[in-house]
Design a protein around this motif. Structure first.
Motif, PDB file in Angstrom:
ATOM      1  N   VAL A 132       7.253 -41.407  49.769  1.00 49.12           N
ATOM      2  CA  VAL A 132       8.341 -41.118  48.836  1.00 49.12           C
ATOM      3  C   VAL A 132       7.800 -40.428  47.591  1.00 49.12           C
ATOM      4  N   VAL A 133       6.719 -40.954  47.059  1.00 54.66           N
ATOM      5  CA  VAL A 133       6.129 -40.373  45.852  1.00 54.66           C
ATOM      6  C   VAL A 133       5.584 -38.978  46.135  1.00 54.66           C
ATOM      7  N   ARG A 134       4.936 -38.813  47.282  1.00 54.06           N
ATOM      8  CA  ARG A 134       4.332 -37.522  47.606  1.00 54.06           C
ATOM      9  C   ARG A 134       5.380 -36.448  47.903  1.00 54.06           C
ATOM     10  N   VAL A 135       6.334 -36.769  48.765  1.00 52.53           N
ATOM     11  CA  VAL A 135       7.296 -35.762  49.217  1.00 52.53           C
ATOM     12  C   VAL A 135       8.368 -35.505  48.159  1.00 52.53           C
ATOM     13  N   LEU A 136       8.997 -36.551  47.684  1.00 50.81           N
ATOM     14  CA  LEU A 136      10.076 -36.368  46.726  1.00 50.81           C
ATOM     15  C   LEU A 136       9.555 -36.159  45.310  1.00 50.81           C
ATOM     16  N   GLY A 137       8.469 -36.843  44.970  1.00 58.41           N
ATOM     17  CA  GLY A 137       7.875 -36.603  43.659  1.00 58.41           C
ATOM     18  C   GLY A 137       7.315 -35.198  43.526  1.00 58.41           C
ATOM     19  N   ILE A 181      10.725 -45.067  44.183  1.00 58.39           N
ATOM     20  CA  ILE A 181      11.939 -44.326  43.836  1.00 58.39           C
ATOM     21  C   ILE A 181      11.925 -43.922  42.371  1.00 58.39           C
ATOM     22  N   ARG A 182      11.502 -44.844  41.521  1.00 57.42           N
ATOM     23  CA  ARG A 182      11.410 -44.522  40.092  1.00 57.42           C
ATOM     24  C   ARG A 182      10.318 -43.501  39.822  1.00 57.42           C
TER      25      ARG A 182
END
Length: 251
Positions: free
Chosen positions: A132-137, A171-172
Motif C-alpha cells: 500500500v505504501v509503495r504503490v499508492l504512496g 493508509i495514512r
C-alpha cells in the motif's frame, strides 16, 4: 479533474436476483466510470459454473476492472481449499491476487484479504501493508489513490481483520483517498476529517442475500478536487434509482 468509480460487491452469482443481473450492466455503463471495482464474494460457493457466469458479467461491465477475492470465492469445505484455494479465482478472475491499476488521474490497488486458513474474517499481511505504501504512496502527484479489499478495515469486534492497525497506518502513510470494501451487504460511507480517506462499503449488487430490507445496491463514486460524492444506486421495481447521496469534503 473529476474521477468516476463504479463500486460493486458481493455479487454472489449462484444466489443472484436475475433482474439485477440483467439490468446492472446498463446502469453502470451509463455512469461511464474510469474504473469498475468489484470487492469480492463474486460467487456463492466458488464453483466453476459460478465463476463462468461472473466472468461473463465482468466482461460486459465497462472496463478497466479491478477485482479482489472474498470469503465466498474460496472453496468452502474440500481439499481444494487446502491445496488450491485460489486456482479457480486465478483462472476466471485475475491471476494477480493483489492487482493494481493505473488510469488517467487514478492509481488503484486491490488486496487479497481472505487467507485460506481463515473461515470468514480477513487478514492483511505486513507485505501487503508495505505494498500500500509503495504503490499508492508512490502514485503520481494529483492522482486519486484508491485501495480495495473485501473486508472493511474499520470493522471492530469479531469482524475485525487481522493486521488492522498496520493497514490503517499504511493508509495514512500512503495518503489514500478512497478505501472500498464489501462483505457486510449494507452500504456505508465513513470519513473522519476533510482530506482524510473516505471509507465506502458497497451493498450486495445482484444477489438475493440482502439485509435489513435494503435490497440490491451498488455505489457510484465521483471524486472531485474539493469533494467526494457517493451515490448509492438501488434496485427498485425492476429499475435502478439513486437513493442516499453522501458528500465528503476533501479540503
Amino acid at each position: 479533474m473529476s474521477v468516476v468509480v463504479a463500486h460493486l460487491s458481493d455479487l454472489h452469482l449462484g444466489a443472484d436476483d436475475p433482474r439485477a443481473v440483467e439490468s446492472i450492466v446498463d446502469d453502470v455503463a451509463r455512469a461511464r466510470p474510469a474504473l469498475t471495482v468489484v470487492t469480492g464474494d463474486s460467487t456463492m460457493r466458488a464453483r466453476t459454473g459460478e465463476f463462468r457466469r461472473v466472468r461473463e458479467l465482468l466482461d460486459a461491465l465497462p472496463g478497466p476492472l479491478l477485482t479482489v477475492t472474498g470469503n465466498h470465492d474460496l472453496p468452502l469445505v474440500s481439499w481444494r481449499r487446502v491445496l488450491r484455494p485460489y486456482r479457480r479465482y486465478r483462472r476466471w478472475m485475475d491471476t494477480d491476487l493483489d492487482p493494481d491499476r493505473q488510469v488517467l488521474g487514478l492509481t488503484a490497488l486491490g488486496l487479497q484479504s481472505m487467507p485460506r486458513w481463515r473461515w470468514k474474517n480477513g487478514r492483511v499481511s505486513a507485505r501487503q501493508a508495505a505494498m500500500v505504501v509503495r504503490v499508492l504512496g508512490g502514485a503520481p502527484a494529483g492522482d486519486l489513490r484508491l485501495l480495495a479489499l473485501h473486508h472493511p478495515p474499520l470493522a471492530i469486534g469479531t469482524a475485525r481483520i487481522l493486521g488492522r492497525d498496520r493497514l490503517l497506518d499504511a493508509i495514512r502513510a500512503a495518503r489514500v483517498d478512497l478505501v472500498l470494501a464489501g462483505h457486510t451487504h449494507v452500504p456505508e460511507v465513513r470519513a473522519f476529517r476533510p482530506g482524510g480517506p473516505v471509507f465506502v462499503v458497497a451493498g450486495t449488487s445482484v444477489s438475493r442475500r440482502t439485509r435489513h430490507d435494503i435490497g440490491c445496491s451498488w455505489s457510484l463514486i465521483s471524486a472531485h478536487e474539493s469533494e467526494v460524492v457517493v451515490r448509492e444506486r438501488y434496485l427498485r421495481d425492476d429499475r435502478w434509482v439513486t437513493g442516499r447521496i453522501v458528500t465528503v469534503p476533501r479540503i
